[in-house]
Design an enzyme around this catalytic site. Structure first.
Site, PDB file in Angstrom:
ATOM      1  N   THR A  27      27.262  -9.526  -1.879  1.00 20.71           N
ATOM      2  CA  THR A  27      26.349  -8.677  -2.638  1.00 20.71           C
ATOM      3  C   THR A  27      26.986  -7.350  -3.034  1.00 20.71           C
ATOM      4  O   THR A  27      27.863  -6.837  -2.324  1.00 20.71           O
ATOM      5  CB  THR A  27      25.099  -8.380  -1.774  1.00 20.71           C
ATOM      6  OG1 THR A  27      24.319  -7.373  -2.413  1.00 20.71           O
ATOM      7  CG2 THR A  27      25.473  -7.862  -0.397  1.00 20.71           C
TER       8      THR A  27
ATOM      9  N   TYR B 192      21.389  -4.743   5.309  1.00 26.09           N
ATOM     10  CA  TYR B 192      21.634  -5.947   4.508  1.00 26.09           C
ATOM     11  C   TYR B 192      23.084  -5.951   3.989  1.00 26.09           C
ATOM     12  O   TYR B 192      23.839  -6.907   4.198  1.00 26.09           O
ATOM     13  CB  TYR B 192      20.641  -6.014   3.342  1.00 26.09           C
ATOM     14  CG  TYR B 192      21.025  -7.029   2.306  1.00 26.09           C
ATOM     15  CD1 TYR B 192      21.102  -8.376   2.638  1.00 26.09           C
ATOM     16  CD2 TYR B 192      21.342  -6.647   0.997  1.00 26.09           C
ATOM     17  CE1 TYR B 192      21.484  -9.315   1.696  1.00 26.09           C
ATOM     18  CE2 TYR B 192      21.723  -7.575   0.053  1.00 26.09           C
ATOM     19  CZ  TYR B 192      21.793  -8.910   0.406  1.00 26.09           C
ATOM     20  OH  TYR B 192      22.189  -9.825  -0.527  1.00 26.09           O
TER      21      TYR B 192
HETATM   22  N1  UFG Z   1      12.063  -1.229  -7.927  1.00 26.54           N
HETATM   23  C1  UFG Z   1      10.938  -0.538  -8.328  1.00 26.54           C
HETATM   24  N2  UFG Z   1       9.713  -1.123  -8.112  1.00 26.54           N
HETATM   25  C2  UFG Z   1       9.574  -2.346  -7.516  1.00 26.54           C
HETATM   26  C3  UFG Z   1      10.744  -3.049  -7.122  1.00 26.54           C
HETATM   27  C4  UFG Z   1      11.963  -2.437  -7.328  1.00 26.54           C
HETATM   28  O1  UFG Z   1      11.017   0.567  -8.845  1.00 26.54           O
HETATM   29  O2  UFG Z   1       8.438  -2.811  -7.336  1.00 26.54           O
HETATM   30  C5  UFG Z   1      13.392  -0.622  -8.153  1.00 26.54           C
HETATM   31  C6  UFG Z   1      14.188  -0.451  -6.894  1.00 26.54           C
HETATM   32  O3  UFG Z   1      13.870   0.751  -6.260  1.00 26.54           O
HETATM   33  C7  UFG Z   1      15.612  -0.509  -7.434  1.00 26.54           C
HETATM   34  C8  UFG Z   1      15.511  -1.458  -8.630  1.00 26.54           C
HETATM   35  O4  UFG Z   1      14.128  -1.499  -8.962  1.00 26.54           O
HETATM   36  O5  UFG Z   1      15.977   0.733  -7.905  1.00 26.54           O
HETATM   37  C9  UFG Z   1      15.977  -2.858  -8.319  1.00 26.54           C
HETATM   38  O6  UFG Z   1      15.339  -3.278  -7.117  1.00 26.54           O
HETATM   39  P1  UFG Z   1      15.319  -4.791  -6.641  1.00 26.54           P
HETATM   40  O7  UFG Z   1      14.454  -4.838  -5.428  1.00 26.54           O
HETATM   41  O8  UFG Z   1      14.969  -5.675  -7.771  1.00 26.54           O
HETATM   42  O9  UFG Z   1      16.829  -5.095  -6.284  1.00 26.54           O
HETATM   43  P2  UFG Z   1      17.872  -4.245  -5.409  1.00 26.54           P
HETATM   44  O10 UFG Z   1      18.745  -3.501  -6.358  1.00 26.54           O
HETATM   45  O11 UFG Z   1      17.196  -3.467  -4.341  1.00 26.54           O
HETATM   46  O12 UFG Z   1      18.669  -5.376  -4.676  1.00 26.54           O
HETATM   47  C10 UFG Z   1      19.188  -6.482  -5.374  1.00 26.54           C
HETATM   48  C11 UFG Z   1      19.386  -7.605  -4.396  1.00 26.54           C
HETATM   49  C12 UFG Z   1      20.444  -7.235  -3.418  1.00 26.54           C
HETATM   50  C13 UFG Z   1      21.701  -6.770  -4.117  1.00 26.54           C
HETATM   51  C14 UFG Z   1      21.420  -5.709  -5.094  1.00 26.54           C
HETATM   52  C15 UFG Z   1      22.720  -5.445  -5.797  1.00 26.54           C
HETATM   53  O13 UFG Z   1      18.178  -7.883  -3.705  1.00 26.54           O
HETATM   54  O14 UFG Z   1      20.745  -8.386  -2.694  1.00 26.54           O
HETATM   55  O15 UFG Z   1      20.406  -6.155  -5.983  1.00 26.54           O
HETATM   56  O16 UFG Z   1      22.656  -4.843  -7.020  1.00 26.54           O
HETATM   57  F1  UFG Z   1      22.565  -6.270  -3.227  1.00 26.54           F
END
Ligand code: UFG
Length: 328
Positions: free
Chosen positions: A116, A140
């Site tokens: 990741t 994670y």
């Molecule tokens: N976000 C919101 N509202 C929500 C959900 C997410 O504002 O309801 C924001 C988060 O704060 C973040 C962005 O949208 O800034 C993306 O969040 P995600 O939960 O979609 O994904 P993450 O970036 O947290 O994590 C994902 C994968 C990980 C990986 C990462 C790498 O789940 O496994 O991308 O880029 F490591």
């Protein structure tokens, strides 16, 4: 090839299993169905089991005798990992050790590992390439970085070879409409936005508007799940043709902010759903964008769906299908 796929009933795994089956590979899926679904396994056989059970893995490998293993099974939610780190070390490190121990014992020497972008923590340069420091800021990411290390040491000490793919933000659904994100508790932005558009949530939270980015919200590199699936086949080809162990980023190389994703989701769905701004979510780096030139040059991987509207459009078609399935 005979390929054992752990976590093959899950979101990403099921798309890869479909591609493997179409390419004529013989597939066995090992999945505990904690977040996956048996109907999502479109090719090969499904064995329901937990990777904590080493003897069960032994039986599966002894019977199936895979040429290669693709290891998806893991816990993957950043926020949950901040609250429950032990779950992440147990599932992502401990269970990977179990699998590797059995793979070594049975001489399975080709391995594709789901890593990741979270291993980079807060990268100094964007886009980030594979030589950037590994400084995860959440359990994670740390658990996945440990998995990579173990693989590296195993490769140094034997003829074992692996490709670790560092996924950026995987989204979208099978363009044929057969597969998609079916885990109801998924907290990923695009899934959440579409479930809000569909009426399942009243409003969508935008976590943090004071990041050092052009509009204050986090930037991510969203990659279509089918392009990620084809990267796994490219990684297998690399290993099958004698390629050495490699760690490679998997993204498109450009990012979108949370606000841009929300606006695109509204446009694609035609629904002006409610979104509200709130505090930062724990463990979120401001920007993660991949330099994927290594994957492209080493394996010839060429993405086909580098288009945020297409990504969200396929995810939206899938969400509507899921709703029909649930209300049927
Ligand atoms: N976000 C919101 N509202 C929500 C959900 C997410 O504002 O309801 C924001 C988060 O704060 C973040 C962005 O949208 O800034 C993306 O969040 P995600 O939960 O979609 O994904 P993450 O970036 O947290 O994590 C994902 C994968 C990980 C990986 C990462 C790498 O789940 O496994 O991308 O880029 F490591």
């Amino acid at each position: 090839m005979r390929i054992l796929v752990t976590g093959g009933a899950g979101y990403i795994g099921s798309h890869v299993v479909k591609e493997l089956g179409r390419a004529g590979h013989d597939v066995a899926v090992l999945d505990d169905l904690s977040t996956g679904n048996s109907w999502a396994v479109k090719y090969g056989s499904l064995i329901v089991g937990d990777l904590a059970d080493e003897q069960m893995i032994e039986r599966v490998v002894d019977t199936f005798r895979p040429d290669a293993i693709i290891h998806f099974a893991a816990s993957i939610q950043v926020e949950e990992s901040m609250r429950n780190p032990l779950k992440y070390y147990r599932n992502n490190v401990g269970n990977t050790l179990n699998l590797l121990k059995v793979a070594s014992a049975f001489g399975v020497s080709r391995f594709v590992y789901s890593s990741t972008a979270a291993v980079y923590g807060i990268p100094e340069t964007i886009p980030v390439d594979e030589s950037a420091p590994i400084e995860p800021i959440n359990p994670y990411g740390a658990s996945k970085a440990m998995g990579e290390r173990v693989l590296g040491h195993l490769a140094d000490s034997s003829d074992f070879r692996f490709v670790a793919l560092r996924y950026f933000n995987v989204a979208g659904a099978d363009p044929d409409g057969e597969l998609g994100q079916a885990y109801q508790a998924s907290t990923h932005l695009i899934t959440r936005a579409l479930k809000t558009a569909r009426g399942e949530f009243e409003r969508l939270a935008i976590y943090g508007t004071d990041y050092p980015t052009f509009d204050g919200t986090c930037i991510r590199d969203y990659i279509h799940v089918s392009d990620l699936a084809s990267a796994h086949l490219a990684a297998l080809d690399h290993l099958a043709s004698g390629g050495g162990s490699e760690i490679m980023n998997c993204g498109y190389g450009r990012g979108y902010s949370v606000r841009e994703v929300v606006e695109t989701a509204k446009r694609v769905t035609g629904i002006d759903f409610q979104a509200f701004e709130t505090d930062r979510r724990d463990g979120d780096p401001p920007a993660l964008v991949a330099d994927s030139s290594k994957l492209r040059s080493l394996t010839g991987w060429t993405p086909r769906h580098d288009d945020l509207e297409f990504i969200i459009g396929t995810a939206w078609a899938w969400e509507k299908r899921l709703l029909k399935r649930m209300t049927a």
